[in-house]
Design a protein around this motif. Structure first.
Motif, PDB file in Angstrom:
ATOM      1  N   ASP A  12       0.924  -1.236  -0.106  1.00  0.00           N
ATOM      2  CA  ASP A  12       0.058  -0.016   0.001  1.00  0.00           C
ATOM      3  C   ASP A  12       0.881   1.170  -0.036  1.00  0.00           C
ATOM      4  N   PRO A  13       1.164   1.981  -1.376  1.00  0.00           N
ATOM      5  CA  PRO A  13       2.070   2.909  -1.284  1.00  0.00           C
ATOM      6  C   PRO A  13       1.306   4.332  -0.529  1.00  0.00           C
ATOM      7  N   MET A  14       0.053   4.391  -0.024  1.00  0.00           N
ATOM      8  CA  MET A  14      -0.502   5.330   0.735  1.00  0.00           C
ATOM      9  C   MET A  14      -0.685   5.142   2.249  1.00  0.00           C
ATOM     10  N   SER A  15       0.235   3.951   2.554  1.00  0.00           N
ATOM     11  CA  SER A  15       0.317   3.856   3.977  1.00  0.00           C
ATOM     12  C   SER A  15       1.302   4.645   4.527  1.00  0.00           C
TER      13      SER A  15
END
Length: 98
Positions: A12-15
């Protein structure tokens, strides 16, 4: 994708958790489940980068994290291998009465 092939874990790059730590957790999970066996190689940094869609440096940092956790060992010129994990009853895991 065949029926026997497991879907790969997605990162998850948005984590808030860094990608290298997420990737290290995925590989650690494969080691814990036995999918990656002791004394066997883990995929190369290039392979991990391609498989998970991350930069090679991210894969390198994930390998460094796994080394720091004691889950893999790296042999120069050969690659990284799953470290032997001591069992609870092994002599290494038992504290001496000194």
């Amino acid at each position: 994708m065949s029926d026997t092939e497991k879907p790969k874990a997605t990162l998850d790059p948005m984590s808030a958790r860094p990608l290298y730590a997420q990737l290290a957790d995925v590989i650690a999970g494969k080691i814990a489940s036995g999918e990656l066996a002791p004394d066997r190689p883990i995929p190369s940094e290039n392979h991990l980068a391609d498989e998970y869609g991350v930069a090679r440096l991210t894969a390198r940092r994930a390998a460094q994290e796994l080394r720091e956790r004691g889950l893999i060992v790296t042999v120069r010129g050969k690659g990284s291998f799953v470290a032997e994990q001591p069992t609870d009853d092994s002599p290494e895991a038992v504290e001496p009465n000194a």
